[in-house]
Design an enzyme around this catalytic site. Structure first.
Site, PDB file in Angstrom:
ATOM      1  N   HIS A 198       0.834  -1.208   0.000  1.00  0.00           N
ATOM      2  CA  HIS A 198       0.000   0.000   0.000  1.00  0.00           C
ATOM      3  C   HIS A 198       0.865   1.253   0.000  1.00  0.00           C
ATOM      4  O   HIS A 198       1.275   1.732   1.060  1.00  0.00           O
ATOM      5  CB  HIS A 198      -0.898  -0.002   1.229  1.00  0.00           C
ATOM      6  CG  HIS A 198      -1.802  -1.196   1.309  1.00  0.00           C
ATOM      7  ND1 HIS A 198      -1.357  -2.444   1.694  1.00  0.00           N
ATOM      8  CD2 HIS A 198      -3.131  -1.329   1.049  1.00  0.00           C
ATOM      9  CE1 HIS A 198      -2.371  -3.299   1.665  1.00  0.00           C
ATOM     10  NE2 HIS A 198      -3.458  -2.651   1.272  1.00  0.00           N
ATOM     11  N   HIS A 236      -4.012   3.393  -3.335  1.00  0.00           N
ATOM     12  CA  HIS A 236      -4.227   2.866  -1.973  1.00  0.00           C
ATOM     13  C   HIS A 236      -3.454   1.569  -1.770  1.00  0.00           C
ATOM     14  O   HIS A 236      -2.710   1.444  -0.811  1.00  0.00           O
ATOM     15  CB  HIS A 236      -5.718   2.612  -1.713  1.00  0.00           C
ATOM     16  CG  HIS A 236      -5.937   1.693  -0.551  1.00  0.00           C
ATOM     17  ND1 HIS A 236      -6.044   2.149   0.740  1.00  0.00           N
ATOM     18  CD2 HIS A 236      -6.006   0.325  -0.475  1.00  0.00           C
ATOM     19  CE1 HIS A 236      -6.176   1.098   1.551  1.00  0.00           C
ATOM     20  NE2 HIS A 236      -6.160  -0.004   0.836  1.00  0.00           N
ATOM     21  N   GLU A 281     -17.013  -3.028  25.518  1.00  0.00           N
ATOM     22  CA  GLU A 281     -16.226  -4.250  25.648  1.00  0.00           C
ATOM     23  C   GLU A 281     -15.045  -4.268  24.679  1.00  0.00           C
ATOM     24  O   GLU A 281     -13.928  -4.647  25.048  1.00  0.00           O
ATOM     25  CB  GLU A 281     -17.106  -5.487  25.405  1.00  0.00           C
ATOM     26  CG  GLU A 281     -18.220  -5.675  26.425  1.00  0.00           C
ATOM     27  CD  GLU A 281     -19.460  -4.832  26.137  1.00  0.00           C
ATOM     28  OE1 GLU A 281     -19.548  -4.216  25.046  1.00  0.00           O
ATOM     29  OE2 GLU A 281     -20.357  -4.792  27.004  1.00  0.00           O
ATOM     30  N   HIS A 320     -27.964 -14.143  26.616  1.00  0.00           N
ATOM     31  CA  HIS A 320     -26.866 -13.989  27.569  1.00  0.00           C
ATOM     32  C   HIS A 320     -26.154 -15.306  27.870  1.00  0.00           C
ATOM     33  O   HIS A 320     -25.192 -15.313  28.622  1.00  0.00           O
ATOM     34  CB  HIS A 320     -27.401 -13.393  28.879  1.00  0.00           C
ATOM     35  CG  HIS A 320     -27.658 -11.916  28.803  1.00  0.00           C
ATOM     36  ND1 HIS A 320     -28.427 -11.353  27.799  1.00  0.00           N
ATOM     37  CD2 HIS A 320     -27.244 -10.885  29.581  1.00  0.00           C
ATOM     38  CE1 HIS A 320     -28.471 -10.040  27.982  1.00  0.00           C
ATOM     39  NE2 HIS A 320     -27.757  -9.731  29.051  1.00  0.00           N
TER      40      HIS A 320
HETATM   41  C1  TPP Z   1     -11.297  -4.143  10.166  1.00  0.00           C
HETATM   42  C2  TPP Z   1     -10.810  -4.008   8.758  1.00  0.00           C
HETATM   43  N1  TPP Z   1     -11.697  -3.984   7.747  1.00  0.00           N
HETATM   44  C3  TPP Z   1     -11.272  -3.921   6.482  1.00  0.00           C
HETATM   45  C4  TPP Z   1      -9.936  -3.871   6.191  1.00  0.00           C
HETATM   46  C5  TPP Z   1      -9.472  -3.849   4.746  1.00  0.00           C
HETATM   47  N2  TPP Z   1      -8.955  -2.492   4.422  1.00  0.00           N
HETATM   48  C6  TPP Z   1      -7.660  -2.204   4.481  1.00  0.00           C
HETATM   49  S1  TPP Z   1      -7.330  -0.597   4.146  1.00  0.00           S
HETATM   50  C7  TPP Z   1      -8.970  -0.272   3.879  1.00  0.00           C
HETATM   51  C8  TPP Z   1      -9.416   1.104   3.524  1.00  0.00           C
HETATM   52  C9  TPP Z   1      -8.886   2.074   4.469  1.00  0.00           C
HETATM   53  O1  TPP Z   1      -9.126   3.368   4.089  1.00  0.00           O
HETATM   54  P1  TPP Z   1      -8.263   4.513   4.712  1.00  0.00           P
HETATM   55  O2  TPP Z   1      -8.092   4.264   6.151  1.00  0.00           O
HETATM   56  O3  TPP Z   1      -8.842   5.790   4.297  1.00  0.00           O
HETATM   57  O4  TPP Z   1      -6.828   4.280   4.064  1.00  0.00           O
HETATM   58  P2  TPP Z   1      -6.260   4.974   2.757  1.00  0.00           P
HETATM   59  O5  TPP Z   1      -6.968   4.372   1.584  1.00  0.00           O
HETATM   60  O6  TPP Z   1      -6.514   6.421   2.882  1.00  0.00           O
HETATM   61  O7  TPP Z   1      -4.818   4.587   2.791  1.00  0.00           O
HETATM   62  C10 TPP Z   1      -9.724  -1.417   4.084  1.00  0.00           C
HETATM   63  C11 TPP Z   1     -11.192  -1.468   3.943  1.00  0.00           C
HETATM   64  C12 TPP Z   1      -9.039  -3.901   7.277  1.00  0.00           C
HETATM   65  N3  TPP Z   1      -7.725  -3.874   7.107  1.00  0.00           N
HETATM   66  N4  TPP Z   1      -9.494  -3.934   8.544  1.00  0.00           N
END
Ligand code: TPP
Ligand code: MG
Length: 662
Positions: free
Chosen positions: A34, A265, A412, A474
């Protein structure tokens, strides 16, 4: 204080560009990763490190270091590039070249323990920012105990749109604001891009207003303007509230054709765009090369941190709390705990109280908290049910951090992440409670405890249909099996007060494995009525009652069902059938025993298992022809005794299952 002295802004630009170039080269070489976030955040991170961060790469565990958390873990190359440039001795260029490859420290997402200077494993979005709340809270609690001379540092977090959209961020932000964690500073990478495209396809929240509503100090900067960034950090450090700095950035900044688009990204820029980026940045070196003057500028940060650490070491030497400080950060005194627990166990076996194991846990905590100086209790608003607060504990509040009990509120997931942060910070040993069924509300953070090897203790009460009238919402049924499925997690289901004390002893002295204590709401008799110093629960399962002669059958049970198995053994004995009873408080520890030990416990006779939960996971004990008495579906709302009868978890059912096999 703004610590930039002789370094020019143009050098700072080069320092940031070194992050950009190393990122795009490493992602290209790996053909995966990334580049967008590290390139977009390079200026923010450079200003933060260059002018503010207090870290010493030659002493990566220095307790007083500032903590840096890359919550947007997909931007791992930002961390690796910075740690390489700072001169961490385990982050040579070979590691950058081998980004995301087998055996390299430069894993896809930053992993705690893989390389120095990675404070927490991130990647599941939202976990970093939430863990950092625990770190910042630990810092204030230790400050209250040891003073400004020994503990007075900041926790800095880079969080993306994803981290702020995740639900856990709500719990974390709310808690940090309420606890007035003024040394927590979060940079929001406001690049208006996520994977699917522009953020406006999926959110319209006013993040700045959201943080402000939770009591945060909120600032806004151009994330590519060094002086604006520095001024905001200065202001944030002075403000008594936690600060959020909204940094307007361009994802993939520096890549002339791809910056600003979701295409940067999570995909390599490609050779053409990399070439164009080098030209745009005025960077004419080949891949994986950094000019010496840029290295020198980054290394100056480490030199500055090294001096700060040496000054701190001096202060520690001359501080009258030095010994207590060191004890806090050391492993717990296992010998002292063992002695205290054994004296207590001996008394329990003599008294043989009939108490719920949640009550037994509260009793054990008197011993644990009375022996270890740095335990930190807490509950997600169920203190009176989880029985997590021992008699000497006092609440930690925003006005007085000197206590040792945290009211996590009905959060939690936030609690579990914060406990990870407290444990990772060092100096304090967290445990916290909720109902076992709500382990599902904690699970992503529990999984990180296990993955990172952080010994957090989860006190989870009301562990079966035995909780009664609150009903199936629960009543855990599949929860225990699902937690047992998690690697590097010890799940204890103690049968009585003695086993509960043993479970606490193991959990508190565990160094790299977290624990779940699955505890009953209902009263249970003491089954360990003759004292022995050996911690039998440490074997995972052991013979609680041997048969009178060669075994006809072995009954195996956990927790509240051990009482039922003992009763069944009595009934079988009255019929001339010789039954042994095995108590199995921790499957993981039993699985770790050698074959001979396991065989000695289980024997060759037919076996019947019993647990008020689903059978999954019981193959550790049961062969296909063996029996199991437990649950096959959800519970129901009724008094506990009726539920046990209704679902057929009775000594009579165990007797019948035994008789059918002999
Ligand atoms: C809990 C979770 N859900 C989904 C993902 C998959 N994922 C990785 S980066 C991303 C998008 C993140 O967007 P942003 O934080 O704006 O990062 P940017 O594209 O700006 O680098 C997703 C959905 C993940 N790593 N963790
Ligand atoms: Mg984004």
């Amino acid at each position: 204080m703004n610590q930039m002295t002789a370094i020019s802004t143009s050098m700072e630009t080069k320092m940031a560009n070194a992050i950009r170039v190393l990122t795009m080269d490493a992602v290209q070489a790996a053909n995966s990763g990334h580049p967008g976030a590290p390139m977009g955040l390079a200026d923010v991170a450079t200003v933060l490190f260059n002018r503010f961060m207090k870290i010493d790469p030659s002493a990566d565990k220095w307790p007083e270091r500032d903590r840096f958390i890359m919550s947007a873990g997909h931007g791992s190359m930002l961390v690796y590039a910075i740690n390489h440039l700072l001169g961490y001795d385990d982050m040579g260029m070979d590691q950058i070249r081998n980004f995301r490859q087998m055996g390299a420290r430069t894993a896809g997402h930053p992993e705690y323990g893989h390389a120095k200077g990675i404070e927490v494993t991130t990647g599941p979005l939202g976990q970093g920012i939430s863990t950092s709340v625990g770190m910042a809270l630990a810092e204030r609690m230790l400050n209250a105990r040891f003073g400004d001379e020994l503990m007075d540092h900041y926790t800095y977090v880079l969080a993306g749109d994803g981290c702020l959209m995740e639900g856990i961020s709500h719990e974390a932000i709310d808690m940090a604001g309420h606890m007035k964690l003024g040394r927590l500073i979060v940079f929001w990478d406001d690049n208006k891009i996520t994977i699917d495209g522009a953020t406006d396809v999926s959110t319209s929240t006013d993040q700045k207003a959201r943080f402000a509503a939770a009591g945060w100090h909120v600032l806004k900067v151009n994330g590519h303007n060094a002086d604006e960034i520095a001024d905001a950090i200065e202001e944030a450090r002075k403000d008594p509230r936690p600060s959020m700095i909204a940094c307007r950035t361009v994802i993939g900044q520096g890549a002339p054709n791809k910056a600003g688009s979701h295409k940067v990204h999570g995909a390599p820029l490609g050779d053409e765009e990399i070439k164009a980026t080098r030209v745009a940045l005025g960077w004419d070196l080949p891949a994986f090369e950094v000019p010496q003057d840029v290295y020198d500028a980054w290394r100056a940060i480490s030199v500055r941190g090294n001096s700060a650490r040496l000054e701190w070491e001096n202060r520690l030497k001359n501080n009258d709390k030095a010994d207590a400080f060191k004890v806090s950060f050391d492993a717990p005194d296992a010998a002292a705990l063992e002695a205290a627990i054994n004296a207590y166990k001996s008394q329990l076996s003599a008294d043989a109280p009939k108490v719920a194991t949640r009550k037994a846990s509260e009793m054990a905590l008197e011993i644990v908290n009375g022996t270890l100086p740095n335990t930190v209790g807490g509950s997600a608003d169920l203190t009176g049910s989880n029985l997590t607060k021992s008699s000497e504990m006092t609440a930690v509040t925003a006005d007085d951090y000197s206590g040792d009990y945290i009211h996590y509120g009905i959060r939690e997931h936030g609690m579990a992440a914060a406990m990870n942060g407290i444990a990772l910070h060092g100096g304090l040993k967290p445990y916290g409670g909720t109902f076992l069924v709500f382990a599902d509300y904690c699970r992503p953070s529990m999984r990180l405890s296990a993955l990172m090897g952080v010994p957090v203790t989860y006190v989870m009460t009301h562990d079966s249909i035995g909780l009664g009238e609150d009903g199936p919402t629960h009543q855990p049924v599949e929860t225990i099996a699902s937690l047992r499925a998690m690697p590097n997690m010890m799940v204890f289901r103690p049968a009585d007060a003695v086993e509960t004390a043993e479970a606490w002893q193991i959990a508190m002295t565990s160094e790299t494995t977290p624990s779940v204590l699955s505890l009953s709401r209902q009263g249970l008799p003491t089954v360990r009525t003759s004292h022995c110093d050996r911690n039998k629960s440490a074997q995972g399962a052991y013979v609680l009652r041997e048969a009178d002669g060669a075994r006809d059958v072995t009954l195996i049970a956990t927790g509240s069902e051990v009482e039922i198995a003992m009763d069944a053994a009595d009934q079988l004995a009255a019929k001339g059938i010789k039954a042994a009873v095995v108590s199995a408080p921790c499957f993981e520890l039993f699985a770790a025993q050698d074959a001979a030990t396991r065989q000695a416990v289980l024997g060759d006779a037919p076996r019947v298992g019993c647990e008020a939960a689903i059978r999954q996971g019981w193959d550790l004990f049961l062969r296909p022809e063996d029996g199991f008495v437990g649950m096959t579906g959800f519970g129901a709302s009724a008094p506990a005794e009726e539920l046990y009868k209704h679902f057929g978890i009775t000594s009579e059912a165990l007797v019948a299952a035994a008789e059918a096999r002999i």
